[in-house]
Enzyme design. Structure first.
Site, PDB file in Angstrom:
ATOM      1  N   HIS A 180     -12.835  94.171  60.553  1.00 44.28           N
ATOM      2  CA  HIS A 180     -13.511  95.387  60.087  1.00 44.28           C
ATOM      3  C   HIS A 180     -13.128  96.581  60.968  1.00 44.28           C
ATOM      4  O   HIS A 180     -12.883  97.681  60.476  1.00 44.28           O
ATOM      5  CB  HIS A 180     -15.032  95.234  60.175  1.00 44.28           C
ATOM      6  CG  HIS A 180     -15.601  94.119  59.360  1.00 44.28           C
ATOM      7  ND1 HIS A 180     -16.202  93.020  59.925  1.00 44.28           N
ATOM      8  CD2 HIS A 180     -15.670  93.929  58.019  1.00 44.28           C
ATOM      9  CE1 HIS A 180     -16.629  92.213  58.967  1.00 44.28           C
ATOM     10  NE2 HIS A 180     -16.319  92.729  57.804  1.00 44.28           N
ATOM     11  N   LEU A 214     -19.875  92.751  61.937  1.00 45.03           N
ATOM     12  CA  LEU A 214     -18.543  93.338  62.129  1.00 45.03           C
ATOM     13  C   LEU A 214     -17.710  92.592  63.169  1.00 45.03           C
ATOM     14  O   LEU A 214     -18.226  92.147  64.190  1.00 45.03           O
ATOM     15  CB  LEU A 214     -18.678  94.812  62.552  1.00 45.03           C
ATOM     16  CG  LEU A 214     -19.432  95.725  61.586  1.00 45.03           C
ATOM     17  CD1 LEU A 214     -19.434  97.165  62.124  1.00 45.03           C
ATOM     18  CD2 LEU A 214     -18.832  95.694  60.187  1.00 45.03           C
ATOM     19  N   HIS A 215     -16.429  92.460  62.875  1.00 45.47           N
ATOM     20  CA  HIS A 215     -15.483  91.848  63.808  1.00 45.47           C
ATOM     21  C   HIS A 215     -14.215  92.713  63.836  1.00 45.47           C
ATOM     22  O   HIS A 215     -14.160  93.750  63.153  1.00 45.47           O
ATOM     23  CB  HIS A 215     -15.176  90.400  63.406  1.00 45.47           C
ATOM     24  CG  HIS A 215     -14.755  90.244  61.962  1.00 45.47           C
ATOM     25  ND1 HIS A 215     -13.596  90.783  61.462  1.00 45.47           N
ATOM     26  CD2 HIS A 215     -15.366  89.628  60.913  1.00 45.47           C
ATOM     27  CE1 HIS A 215     -13.487  90.495  60.185  1.00 45.47           C
ATOM     28  NE2 HIS A 215     -14.554  89.809  59.815  1.00 45.47           N
ATOM     29  N   GLY A 236      -9.186  95.156  53.397  1.00 44.53           N
ATOM     30  CA  GLY A 236      -8.326  94.244  54.150  1.00 44.53           C
ATOM     31  C   GLY A 236      -7.531  93.326  53.236  1.00 44.53           C
ATOM     32  O   GLY A 236      -8.026  92.881  52.191  1.00 44.53           O
ATOM     33  N   LYS A 296      -6.822  90.409  53.850  1.00 45.10           N
ATOM     34  CA  LYS A 296      -7.372  89.048  53.900  1.00 45.10           C
ATOM     35  C   LYS A 296      -7.984  88.682  52.553  1.00 45.10           C
ATOM     36  O   LYS A 296      -7.852  87.575  52.071  1.00 45.10           O
ATOM     37  CB  LYS A 296      -8.410  88.921  55.012  1.00 45.10           C
ATOM     38  CG  LYS A 296      -8.681  87.477  55.343  1.00 45.10           C
ATOM     39  CD  LYS A 296     -10.041  87.258  55.938  1.00 45.10           C
ATOM     40  CE  LYS A 296     -11.120  87.543  54.978  1.00 45.10           C
ATOM     41  NZ  LYS A 296     -12.174  86.583  54.841  1.00 45.10           N
TER      42      LYS A 296
HETATM   43  P1  AMP Z   1     -16.572  91.821  54.315  1.00 45.72           P
HETATM   44  O1  AMP Z   1     -17.559  92.354  55.298  1.00 45.72           O
HETATM   45  O2  AMP Z   1     -16.180  90.396  54.570  1.00 45.72           O
HETATM   46  O3  AMP Z   1     -16.964  92.090  52.883  1.00 45.72           O
HETATM   47  O4  AMP Z   1     -15.238  92.642  54.547  1.00 45.72           O
HETATM   48  C1  AMP Z   1     -15.211  94.042  54.501  1.00 45.72           C
HETATM   49  C2  AMP Z   1     -13.772  94.499  54.512  1.00 45.72           C
HETATM   50  O5  AMP Z   1     -13.135  94.028  55.689  1.00 45.72           O
HETATM   51  C3  AMP Z   1     -12.967  93.929  53.331  1.00 45.72           C
HETATM   52  O6  AMP Z   1     -12.096  94.935  52.848  1.00 45.72           O
HETATM   53  C4  AMP Z   1     -12.205  92.799  53.963  1.00 45.72           C
HETATM   54  O7  AMP Z   1     -10.986  92.505  53.304  1.00 45.72           O
HETATM   55  C5  AMP Z   1     -11.947  93.351  55.351  1.00 45.72           C
HETATM   56  N1  AMP Z   1     -11.664  92.261  56.282  1.00 45.72           N
HETATM   57  C6  AMP Z   1     -12.413  91.146  56.497  1.00 45.72           C
HETATM   58  N2  AMP Z   1     -11.809  90.334  57.386  1.00 45.72           N
HETATM   59  C7  AMP Z   1     -10.652  90.934  57.741  1.00 45.72           C
HETATM   60  C8  AMP Z   1      -9.575  90.596  58.619  1.00 45.72           C
HETATM   61  N3  AMP Z   1      -9.568  89.470  59.312  1.00 45.72           N
HETATM   62  N4  AMP Z   1      -8.556  91.463  58.733  1.00 45.72           N
HETATM   63  C9  AMP Z   1      -8.544  92.623  58.027  1.00 45.72           C
HETATM   64  N5  AMP Z   1      -9.521  92.997  57.189  1.00 45.72           N
HETATM   65  C10 AMP Z   1     -10.561  92.174  57.036  1.00 45.72           C
END
Ligand code: AMP
Length: 282
Positions: free
Chosen positions: A36, A32-33, A147, A149
């Site tokens: 998330h 997580l960052h 997100g 992104k």
């Molecule tokens: P992931 O863990 O990469 O599958 O991402 C989980 C959720 O977090 C997805 O809906 C992504 O679009 C969102 N997400 C990832 N990076 C970002 C970011 N930099 N800003 C906003 N949402 C994000």
């Protein structure tokens, strides 16, 4: 905060809550960052019960992609989640979600899922649609947060929910970036120092594209060529695609008119990154 690993327990817990408390759900692959966390915070504001999933979904990775080395750190994710007031983390094992002999998949046909990421990563959205259908069925959230992104993913998920009549509302939130503009991503951890510096080119190019449109550039192919030329100045970067499209259909536009979307996917060394920005003529 509860950590739940079994589908049956997750389902029982959600069943108890559903209807008495509004459930907000943030699906993630963990590591997580702040990107998330921005989704989690929104869910925390809008919902009474916040659930997140942490599952590196094997079916959305292609052969030769980074499934094995994708960063995983459940104890750090738990600390961050606890701080944000998450009520439940659902973190099933691969076996729990895809037991031996598993063979049911959800596929979205058509341009929306076959273009861009769909073209570069065949089967990717089939994996995404399958895992999300399963998660929505298990958790039964009122609201689910995504997100911008992963812009195409958000469109695909909205289509999935609409066409399969899934009972959750999809909310899409803005991209969170580092100070230098690079969109936060779990995959940024793969970048070495030089690559990390090189990666700042993406947002610069996207912002520059916005300026070009502001200055009157109406020709999408000219825009794409100029964007490519700027990126190509950075020797560590290999372009996968640069596209200027209709933000609803992801079809190429003939002219930059009203709102259009610029997207790019690039490889830096072994790392594949994506980003996007809305452009509007004035
Ligand atoms: P992931 O863990 O990469 O599958 O991402 C989980 C959720 O977090 C997805 O809906 C992504 O679009 C969102 N997400 C990832 N990076 C970002 C970011 N930099 N800003 C906003 N949402 C994000």
């Amino acid at each position: 905060m509860r950590l739940i690993k079994k589908i049956s327990r997750m389902r029982d817990y959600s069943k108890k809550i559903k209807g008495t408390r509004v459930i907000g759900f943030v699906p993630t692959m963990g590591s997580l960052h702040e990107g998330h966390l921005s989704l989690i915070r929104k869910a925390r504001q809008q919902c009474e019960e916040v659930m997140i999933s942490i599952f590196v979904n094997p079916t959305q990775f292609g052969k030769g992609e980074d499934y094995q080395r994708y960063p995983r750190d459940l104890s750090k994710d738990m600390k961050l989640s606890e701080k944000e007031g998450v009520d439940v983390i659902f973190a099933p094992s691969r076996e729990e979600m895809y037991p031996q002999g598993y063979s049911t998949f959800v596929e979205i046909k058509g341009n929306l899922s076959s273009t861009l990421e769909g073209a570069s990563r065949p089967g990717h959205f089939k994996g995404v649609a399958t895992i999300l259908t399963k998660l929505f069925n298990i958790i039964n959230p009122d609201y689910s947060y995504f997100g911008e992104k992963d812009y195409q993913q958000a469109l695909v998920v909205k289509k999935l929910v609409k066409e399969l009549n899934l009972d959750t509302r999809i909310l899409v939130l803005p991209t969170i970036r580092g100070k230098d503009g690079l969109a936060l991503s779990s995959r940024n951890s793969y970048l070495n120092k030089k690559e990390r510096t090189a990666a700042t080119i993406f947002y610069k190019v996207l912002k520059r594209a916005k300026e070009w449109v502001g200055e009157g550039e109406k020709d999408p192919s000219a825009l794409v060529s100029k964007m490519r030329a700027l990126i190509e100045k950075e020797p560590l970067v290999r372009i996968d695609y640069v596209a200027v499209v209709n933000p609803k259909t992801l079809e190429k536009v003939k002219e930059v008119r009203g709102e259009v979307l610029a997207l790019l996917a690039v490889n830096i060394g072994e790392t594949r990154l994506i980003d996007n920005i809305k452009l509007a003529d004035s």
